[in-house]
Write a protein that holds these residues in place. Structure first.
Motif, PDB file in Angstrom:
ATOM      1  N   ARG A 434       0.831  -1.211   0.000  1.00  0.00           N
ATOM      2  CA  ARG A 434       0.000   0.000   0.000  1.00  0.00           C
ATOM      3  C   ARG A 434       0.859   1.252   0.000  1.00  0.00           C
ATOM      4  O   ARG A 434       0.542   2.242  -0.660  1.00  0.00           O
ATOM      5  N   ARG A 435       1.972   1.199   0.746  1.00  0.00           N
ATOM      6  CA  ARG A 435       2.866   2.350   0.753  1.00  0.00           C
ATOM      7  C   ARG A 435       3.522   2.532  -0.613  1.00  0.00           C
ATOM      8  O   ARG A 435       3.642   3.647  -1.122  1.00  0.00           O
ATOM      9  N   LEU A 436       3.930   1.405  -1.225  1.00  0.00           N
ATOM     10  CA  LEU A 436       4.547   1.476  -2.550  1.00  0.00           C
ATOM     11  C   LEU A 436       3.569   2.046  -3.577  1.00  0.00           C
ATOM     12  O   LEU A 436       3.925   2.918  -4.370  1.00  0.00           O
ATOM     13  N   VAL A 437       2.330   1.542  -3.550  1.00  0.00           N
ATOM     14  CA  VAL A 437       1.321   2.046  -4.481  1.00  0.00           C
ATOM     15  C   VAL A 437       1.025   3.518  -4.210  1.00  0.00           C
ATOM     16  O   VAL A 437       0.922   4.332  -5.136  1.00  0.00           O
ATOM     17  N   GLY A 438       0.912   3.878  -2.936  1.00  0.00           N
ATOM     18  CA  GLY A 438       0.614   5.264  -2.588  1.00  0.00           C
ATOM     19  C   GLY A 438       1.694   6.225  -3.050  1.00  0.00           C
ATOM     20  O   GLY A 438       1.405   7.274  -3.648  1.00  0.00           O
ATOM     21  N   LEU A 439       2.952   5.882  -2.777  1.00  0.00           N
ATOM     22  CA  LEU A 439       4.049   6.740  -3.216  1.00  0.00           C
ATOM     23  C   LEU A 439       4.103   6.824  -4.743  1.00  0.00           C
ATOM     24  O   LEU A 439       4.395   7.884  -5.309  1.00  0.00           O
ATOM     25  N   SER A 440       3.798   5.713  -5.405  1.00  0.00           N
ATOM     26  CA  SER A 440       3.849   5.697  -6.865  1.00  0.00           C
ATOM     27  C   SER A 440       2.785   6.611  -7.462  1.00  0.00           C
ATOM     28  O   SER A 440       3.076   7.401  -8.373  1.00  0.00           O
ATOM     29  N   VAL A 441       1.552   6.521  -6.987  1.00  0.00           N
ATOM     30  CA  VAL A 441       0.493   7.333  -7.587  1.00  0.00           C
ATOM     31  C   VAL A 441       0.681   8.815  -7.266  1.00  0.00           C
ATOM     32  O   VAL A 441       0.351   9.684  -8.088  1.00  0.00           O
ATOM     33  N   VAL A 442       1.218   9.115  -6.087  1.00  0.00           N
ATOM     34  CA  VAL A 442       1.519  10.515  -5.780  1.00  0.00           C
ATOM     35  C   VAL A 442       2.587  11.042  -6.736  1.00  0.00           C
ATOM     36  O   VAL A 442       2.478  12.151  -7.278  1.00  0.00           O
ATOM     37  N   GLY A 443       3.628  10.247  -6.946  1.00  0.00           N
ATOM     38  CA  GLY A 443       4.665  10.651  -7.888  1.00  0.00           C
ATOM     39  C   GLY A 443       4.130  10.818  -9.296  1.00  0.00           C
ATOM     40  O   GLY A 443       4.470  11.791  -9.995  1.00  0.00           O
ATOM     41  N   LEU A 444       3.267   9.892  -9.733  1.00  0.00           N
ATOM     42  CA  LEU A 444       2.683  10.005 -11.070  1.00  0.00           C
ATOM     43  C   LEU A 444       1.812  11.244 -11.195  1.00  0.00           C
ATOM     44  O   LEU A 444       1.814  11.925 -12.231  1.00  0.00           O
ATOM     45  N   ALA A 445       1.057  11.563 -10.151  1.00  0.00           N
ATOM     46  CA  ALA A 445       0.193  12.751 -10.192  1.00  0.00           C
ATOM     47  C   ALA A 445       1.023  14.025 -10.328  1.00  0.00           C
ATOM     48  O   ALA A 445       0.693  14.915 -11.127  1.00  0.00           O
ATOM     49  N   LEU A 446       2.104  14.136  -9.546  1.00  0.00           N
ATOM     50  CA  LEU A 446       2.955  15.320  -9.627  1.00  0.00           C
ATOM     51  C   LEU A 446       3.672  15.397 -10.977  1.00  0.00           C
ATOM     52  O   LEU A 446       3.806  16.481 -11.557  1.00  0.00           O
ATOM     53  N   ALA A 447       4.130  14.250 -11.475  1.00  0.00           N
ATOM     54  CA  ALA A 447       4.785  14.231 -12.786  1.00  0.00           C
ATOM     55  C   ALA A 447       3.811  14.619 -13.886  1.00  0.00           C
ATOM     56  O   ALA A 447       4.165  15.350 -14.821  1.00  0.00           O
ATOM     57  N   ASN A 448       2.581  14.148 -13.781  1.00  0.00           N
ATOM     58  CA  ASN A 448       1.537  14.487 -14.744  1.00  0.00           C
ATOM     59  C   ASN A 448       1.284  15.996 -14.752  1.00  0.00           C
ATOM     60  O   ASN A 448       1.215  16.637 -15.817  1.00  0.00           O
ATOM     61  N   LEU A 449       1.170  16.574 -13.574  1.00  0.00           N
ATOM     62  CA  LEU A 449       0.942  18.017 -13.474  1.00  0.00           C
ATOM     63  C   LEU A 449       2.121  18.803 -14.038  1.00  0.00           C
ATOM     64  O   LEU A 449       1.929  19.818 -14.729  1.00  0.00           O
ATOM     65  N   SER A 450       3.342  18.346 -13.766  1.00  0.00           N
ATOM     66  CA  SER A 450       4.514  19.063 -14.270  1.00  0.00           C
ATOM     67  C   SER A 450       4.535  19.070 -15.792  1.00  0.00           C
ATOM     68  O   SER A 450       4.901  20.071 -16.415  1.00  0.00           O
ATOM     69  N   ALA A 451       4.119  17.953 -16.420  1.00  0.00           N
ATOM     70  CA  ALA A 451       4.077  17.891 -17.886  1.00  0.00           C
ATOM     71  C   ALA A 451       3.051  18.869 -18.439  1.00  0.00           C
ATOM     72  O   ALA A 451       3.289  19.553 -19.444  1.00  0.00           O
ATOM     73  N   PHE A 452       1.900  18.944 -17.784  1.00  0.00           N
ATOM     74  CA  PHE A 452       0.845  19.861 -18.257  1.00  0.00           C
ATOM     75  C   PHE A 452       1.302  21.312 -18.150  1.00  0.00           C
ATOM     76  O   PHE A 452       1.183  22.088 -19.107  1.00  0.00           O
ATOM     77  N   TYR A 453       1.829  21.680 -16.973  1.00  0.00           N
ATOM     78  CA  TYR A 453       2.229  23.078 -16.795  1.00  0.00           C
ATOM     79  C   TYR A 453       3.390  23.445 -17.721  1.00  0.00           C
ATOM     80  O   TYR A 453       3.422  24.541 -18.292  1.00  0.00           O
ATOM     81  N   TRP A 454       4.338  22.527 -17.887  1.00  0.00           N
ATOM     82  CA  TRP A 454       5.498  22.800 -18.734  1.00  0.00           C
ATOM     83  C   TRP A 454       5.057  23.070 -20.174  1.00  0.00           C
ATOM     84  O   TRP A 454       5.570  23.967 -20.835  1.00  0.00           O
TER      85      TRP A 454
END
Length: 527
Positions: A434-454
């Motif tokens: 659960r921790r691995l999945v949680g950290l992964s989806v948080v990282g994906l969400a932030l990476a997704n946002l960075s791509a959009f803003y960039w």
């Protein structure tokens, strides 16, 4: 904070219908944000798809062939396009992006007006030989609104179609007992490039979203069998397959590849027999067979008659070597390479997404059994070698035209397969899943946002402009700040279902290697 997010995720997934509606709304927010925040015509070949969709909506399924001079990848030629009769302003679409495309420092404010002439004139489109199904779905809003409003509405229709497919994939993943890892697979497959293309008028978006649904449904049938859910999963598989096959002929290859790799994972005794006895399977098989026949017939009757001046130096061997050398570029294009392939995502996005993908693939190789390891390794090889084989076989006729997004409807199977294997084989205790999945989806969400803003920043002020586009030269409808905030919220909330604990209402599936009733395990002889 974590418990509040978990409670929110649990509420959203209380029923399949609620989860589908919420996921659909959030994916529509993400894809719709890309649709609103990208200049019209700023994605690959979108002008050709705009024209094709508007023509199909007006009943112009075909048209006369027109040879148009073009230069693609440095190679000149006369490309066979289709002539259609549309309002005259559609003729301005092919050049509206040229002042800023491939000029990263130039914001999109230089783009000329499309004009408003309603006089009918001939426009040409390179997408005229494509199957009309996708364009029937996306083109009809052009009958209700003219100019940019109509074009944005056409993008919205593409976003609606793709969001429905992605939401269905999320619901399918949520049906697993260990649903967190499988839903992580869906979110890892829905790369920023997937969401970007889903918000454009381009059949690639529908292909990729359909590919995610096909893979999720197939893996659920073979690795998480449930007689009660089987017909529903077959229906999702059939719908995804129909979309995939009816968009472009390549969809048939991607669908077949997903079936082959999924069958390779099938180890449960009697499973195929149970599936083959379902009437629903044969109904969808007939529909998919008819769709395949129709797609192949359409492709045969609409060949590409372009005449391209391929240099003698571009041989099959040279093309294969160049394509293999471009593997890293194609992988980045599958994760996120925006505009006319002139706007890469920030390094953060590539690092995070690659780290998540590498981690889940390694875990699948560690926990998977022999056939599953072979399947995962086979997918890795296919992601690298399919572009080599495809481009090398066609280079002497059409040149070096491969793009990463062409493979994405098939390549999405890699994270989905890896995490499905983990959900099936990995022990529940020992590794903090659960921790691995949680950290992964948080990282994906932030990476997704960075791509959009960039990407939005690139169009607003150019790559050499300020990091915060406070004095934007170009701004989307509603302003850049609005869409950045909307996207940020949706990017975080959409991945919350991955935080759900394992289902407790599903009986534990028997070990695949358990002995049959009445049969004992052989006892090893003493050494």
């Amino acid at each position: 904070m974590t418990s509040a997010l978990t409670r929110l995720a649990d509420w959203s997934a209380r029923t399949p219908k609620r989860l589908w509606l919420i996921s659909f709304a959030l994916f529509l927010t993400l894809t719709g944000s890309w649709a609103a925040a990208s200049p019209l015509g700023s994605s690959p070949d979108e002008h050709a798809h705009f024209i094709r969709a508007a023509a199909v909506a007006r009943g112009q399924i075909g048209g006369p062939e027109v040879m148009v001079p073009h230069t693609v990848a440095g190679i000149e030629g006369h490309f066979a396009e289709t002539g259609v009769q549309l309002p005259e302003w559609y003729r301005n679409l092919p050049t509206v992006h040229e002042c800023y495309s491939w000029r990263e420092a130039q914001p999109a404010s230089c783009a000329p007006s499309l004009g408003n002439s309603e006089k009918t004139a001939q426009a040409t489109t390179a997408a005229g030989r494509y199957h009309p199904g996708y364009y029937l779905v996306t083109g009809w809003p052009s009958l209700l609104a003219d100019g940019p409003k109509g074009l944005y509405l056409m993008r919205l229709m593409s976003a609606l179609l793709c969001s429905a497919l992605l939401a269905s994939a999320v619901v399918t993943a949520a049906e697993w007992r260990r649903r967190g890892p499988v839903m992580l697979g869906v979110f890892a497959a829905a790369t920023p490039m997937t969401l970007y293309m889903s918000g454009m008028v381009n059949p690639s978006g529908g292909e990729i979203a359909a590919g995610i649904l096909v893979w999720t449904a197939l893996l659920s049938v073979v690795l998480s069998p449930d007689p009660v859910l089987l017909n529903r999963r077959l229906a999702r598989l059939g719908i995804g397959g129909l979309v995939l096959i009816n968009i472009r002929p390549l969809g048939l290859i991607w669908f077949g590849g997903a079936v082959v790799f999924s069958l390779l994972l099938t180890q449960r005794r009697g499973l195929l027999g149970q599936v083959l006895r379902r009437k629903a399977l044969w109904l969808w098989t007939v529909l998919l067979g008819l769709a395949t026949a129709g797609a192949l017939l359409w492709a045969a009757r609409h060949p590409d008659n372009s005449k391209i001046d391929i240099p003698d130096s571009l041989t099959t061997g040279v093309a294969a070597k160049r394509t293999l050398g471009n593997t890293e570029v194609y992988i980045k294009q599958m994760l996120g390479f925006f505009g006319w392939l002139d706007t890469p995502a920030p390094a953060l996005m590539y690092l995070v997404w690659t780290a998540v993908l590498a981690t889940v693939v390694v875990l699948a190789l560690v926990y998977g059994r022999a056939r599953e390891v072979v399947a995962v390794l086979g997918m890795l090889v296919a992601v690298v070698m399919v572009p080599v084989a495809a481009q090398a076989s066609q280079a002497e006729r059409i040149g070096m035209v491969w793009q990463g997004r062409y493979l994405l409807p098939f390549a999405v199977g890699l994270p989905l397969m890896a995490l499905a294997v983990c959900a099936t084989r990995a022990p529940e205790y020992g590794l903090p899943w659960r921790r691995l999945v949680g950290l992964s989806v948080v990282g994906l969400a932030l990476a997704n946002l960075s791509a959009f803003y960039w990407t939005l920043r690139r169009f607003a002020v150019g790559t050499k402009g300020s990091w915060v586009a406070t004095s934007a030269h170009w701004a989307p409808p509603g302003g850049w700040a609005l869409w950045t905030c909307v996207y940020a919220v949706a990017a975080v909330v959409v991945v919350l279902p991955a935080l759900l604990p394992d289902r407790r209402d599903t009986a534990r599936l028997p070990d695949l290697d358990a002995p049959r009733a009445g049969r004992r395990r052989p006892v090893p002889e003493p050494a």
